[in-house]
Design an enzyme around this catalytic site. Structure first.
Site, PDB file in Angstrom:
ATOM      1  N   SER A  50      40.389  42.968  34.702  1.00  0.00           N
ATOM      2  CA  SER A  50      39.465  43.621  33.775  1.00  0.00           C
ATOM      3  C   SER A  50      40.279  44.387  32.747  1.00  0.00           C
ATOM      4  CB  SER A  50      38.579  44.605  34.538  1.00  0.00           C
ATOM      5  OG  SER A  50      37.880  45.448  33.647  1.00  0.00           O
ATOM      6  N   TYR A  63      37.601  52.136  39.969  1.00  0.00           N
ATOM      7  CA  TYR A  63      37.402  50.763  39.501  1.00  0.00           C
ATOM      8  C   TYR A  63      38.663  50.255  38.798  1.00  0.00           C
ATOM      9  CZ  TYR A  63      35.647  46.880  36.700  1.00  0.00           C
ATOM     10  OH  TYR A  63      35.486  45.653  36.114  1.00  0.00           O
TER      11      TYR A  63
END
Length: 140
Positions: A50, A63
């Site tokens: 990501s 995250y």
């Protein structure tokens, strides 16, 4: 962004399960495929991380740590493997998914509404993973 630890003032007693799951899942996948790639003289590992692996924003530290782990593991693999075995890490921005529905922290939930307005279709990431799009392709 999604975070199991929305604020530093409210740290849980133990790490959320996503941390070890991400690390061990990546490592087990590599361990399972690597012997086959070596026997056949080549192969291609593709990991989807990501943009969070490279840019941390408020409420995204946990995250982002999981995505950085995926990136770091595959980057190390890329540097260490013999020629013929390729390693690619895709680091997209916000991708259309069910993730937004699981966010409960109000600030992160509101931020996700904004991010979703410019999200990337999941099929676009699948196309990159299959090698169907140029590495220069950008989605907005």
């Amino acid at each position: 962004m999604h975070s199991s630890w929305p604020r530093w003032s409210a740290l849980p007693a133990r790490a959320p399960p996503i941390l070890p799951r991400t690390w061990w899942g990546t490592l087990h996948g590599i361990a399972a495929a690597l012997p086959h790639f070596r026997r056949q003289g080549g192969g291609h590992f593709v990991t989807v991380a990501s943009i969070g692996a490279h840019r941390v924003v408020p409420t995204s530290a946990v995250y982002s740590a999981t995505k950085y782990a995926a990136w770091a593991i595959t980057e190390g693999l890329r540097q260490e493997l013999e020629p013929g075995i390729r390693v690619t890490t895709i680091s997209p921005g916000v991708v259309e998914s069910e993730l937004a529905a699981s966010i409960t922290e109000p600030g992160a939930k509101e931020a996700m509404r904004t991010y979703r307005a410019v999200s990337i279709p999941a099929d676009a990431i699948a196309g990159l993973a299959r090698g169907g799009n140029s590495s220069r392709t950008r989605y907005r």
